[in-house]
Design an enzyme around this catalytic site. Structure first.
Site, short mmCIF file in Angstrom:
data_model
loop_
_atom_site.label_atom_id
_atom_site.label_comp_id
_atom_site.label_asym_id
_atom_site.label_seq_id
_atom_site.Cartn_x
_atom_site.Cartn_y
_atom_site.Cartn_z
N LYS A 35 0.84 -1.21 0.00
CA LYS A 35 0.00 0.00 0.00
C LYS A 35 0.87 1.25 0.00
CE LYS A 35 -0.32 -0.21 5.03
NZ LYS A 35 -1.13 -0.65 6.16
N TYR A 259 16.60 30.11 5.56
CA TYR A 259 15.52 31.04 5.93
C TYR A 259 15.59 31.41 7.41
CZ TYR A 259 13.21 30.03 1.47
OH TYR A 259 12.91 29.91 0.15
C1 LIG Z 1 -0.27 -1.60 6.78
C2 LIG Z 1 -0.84 -2.82 7.34
C3 LIG Z 1 -0.01 -3.92 7.63
C4 LIG Z 1 1.49 -3.88 7.51
O1 LIG Z 1 2.04 -3.29 8.66
P1 LIG Z 1 3.62 -3.28 8.92
O2 LIG Z 1 3.72 -2.75 10.31
O3 LIG Z 1 4.20 -2.34 7.93
O4 LIG Z 1 4.11 -4.65 8.76
C5 LIG Z 1 -0.61 -5.08 8.08
N1 LIG Z 1 -1.96 -5.15 8.25
C6 LIG Z 1 -2.77 -4.12 8.01
C7 LIG Z 1 -4.24 -4.27 8.22
C8 LIG Z 1 -2.25 -2.92 7.56
O5 LIG Z 1 -3.07 -1.89 7.34
#
Ligand SMILES: *Cc1c(COP(=O)(O)O)cnc(C)c1O
Length: 362
Positions: A35, A259
């Site tokens: 994702k 800045y």
């Molecule tokens: C993003 C996500 C993961 C992965 O989490 P990590 O801590 O990056 O391993 C797993 N399960 C769900 C439901 C998520 O949203």
């Protein structure tokens, strides 16, 4: 010549991490979480590498991400963790995409329609995060109702820890016990509970659920500080966030940089300008951050700008224009920058901007 920042993705590191995590997942299948553009690494690029390792299941948050990745690979199973609106279900059905059913609206859709096409679903249960998932007491009855429908296949039951990264200090043990006992009633289905923290952390006893969902660890960063898994120490950062030096100037003691002149040099020195800024995803507010340049660490000084940041090179330095600085990667761990920015590796990774070119390095 490099004119701006690039995110180099190490195939070797990804392969190393994938095989470590696959080995830790003794009983089943790894779900690689891609994702948010594969945590900023470039989802297309990461999937192209992972398919060579034989990955069979990936997860994304939204249907738009699934659509993008289905173009890249037509075989890999894709799970949409946030589910999808009803109008996209046909597309999911036709494209081997599995939906997470996590609210009562979707429960209603899945149990009240007669589908002329086959859909595959995971049923999510709320373990205490109070974000997504149906209530624990409803799990068995919801599953029963779904089983009554034709053309709906239950792929598994899914849960998510609220604080697996806290180990014994958090609620993960309680949530794990809860999940285990709940899913006693659904033995015929696969289960998925663990994320990176749970895989690498100190949950005892470790439960071998069929599917483990790994995001951050896959990219070579452990979300837990202390890990009992020595293998976790062998994880390698996949991303090298690098940028070239585009200007060098001498300044005198007492002169200010960037800045508002918030940083005033305590000595005569040389300042290097690196062509990367918060517009590329480097955090604007950092305190005590370093870049790695020509074999040593150089302090980030002054306010980070949109397209540039300044570092102190030192009076006797002999860096040249075009030299490449590592903003994070092997030499400067992203956790260090996250601490300096009061942030997390998750946030920093996902903020690497679209204009940063992703380069696969073999
Ligand atoms: C993003 C996500 C993961 C992965 O989490 P990590 O801590 O990056 O391993 C797993 N399960 C769900 C439901 C998520 O949203």
């Amino acid at each position: 010549m490099m004119t701006g920042p690039e995110a180099h993705l190490s195939v070797k590191a990804l392969s190393n991490n994938y095989s470590i995590l696959a080995k830790l997942n003794r009983k089943g299948t790894l779900i690689c979480v891609l994702k948010a553009n594969a945590y900023g690494h470039g989802a297309t690029e990461v999937l192209q590498v992972l398919e060579k390792f034989g990955v069979t299941v990936i997860a994304v948050a939204r249907v738009c991400e699934a659509k993008e990745l289905r173009e890249v690979n037509s075989n890999v199973r894709i799970i949409i963790l946030q589910g999808a609106p009803l109008e996209d279900w046909v597309w999911c059905s036709e494209n081997n995409v599995e939906l997470v059913i996590h609210n009562y609206h979707d429960v209603n859709s899945v149990t009240s329609c007669d589908f002329s096409y086959k859909i595959s679903v995971w049923v999510k249960v709320n373990l205490g995060m109070n974000r997504l998932g149906i209530e624990r007491d409803d799990l068995v009855s919801v599953i029963k109702k779904i089983l009554d429908r034709k053309n709906v296949e239950i792929k598994g039951v899914i849960g998510h820890f609220s604080s697996a990264d806290l180990g014994a200090r958090g609620s993960a043990m309680t949530e794990q016990i809860e999940f285990t006992s709940l899913t006693e009633h659904c033995k015929q289905f696969s289960k998925s509970l663990y994320n990176s923290s749970a895989v690498l952390g100190s949950l005892r006893p470790r439960q071998d659920f069929e599917y483990e969902r790994v995001g951050l660890a896959l990219y070579g960063v452990s979300p837990v500080q202390q890990t009992l898994k020595c293998d976790a120490q062998k994880l390698q950062p996949v991303m090298s966030f690098i940028a070239p030096l585009i200007s060098i100037r001498k300044i005198s003691k007492g002169e200010a940089v960037s800045y508002h002149g918030t940083w005033v040099s305590p000595r005569d020195t040389k300042i290097g300008v690196i062509a990367a800024g918060y517009g590329d995803g480097y955090p604007q507010n950092v305190e005590g951050a370093f870049v790695f340049l020509n074999g040593r660490r150089c302090a980030v000084v002054g306010v980070v700008c949109m397209d540039m940041m300044m570092v102190e090179l030192g009076l006797d330095s002999n860096d040249e224009l075009g030299d490449i600085a590592v903003l994070w990667g092997k030499e400067v761990h992203i956790s260090e920058i996250a601490r300096a920015a009061n942030s997390t590796p998750y946030e920093l990774f996902t903020r690497v901007a679209a204009r940063v070119r992703r380069v696969i390095v073999h």
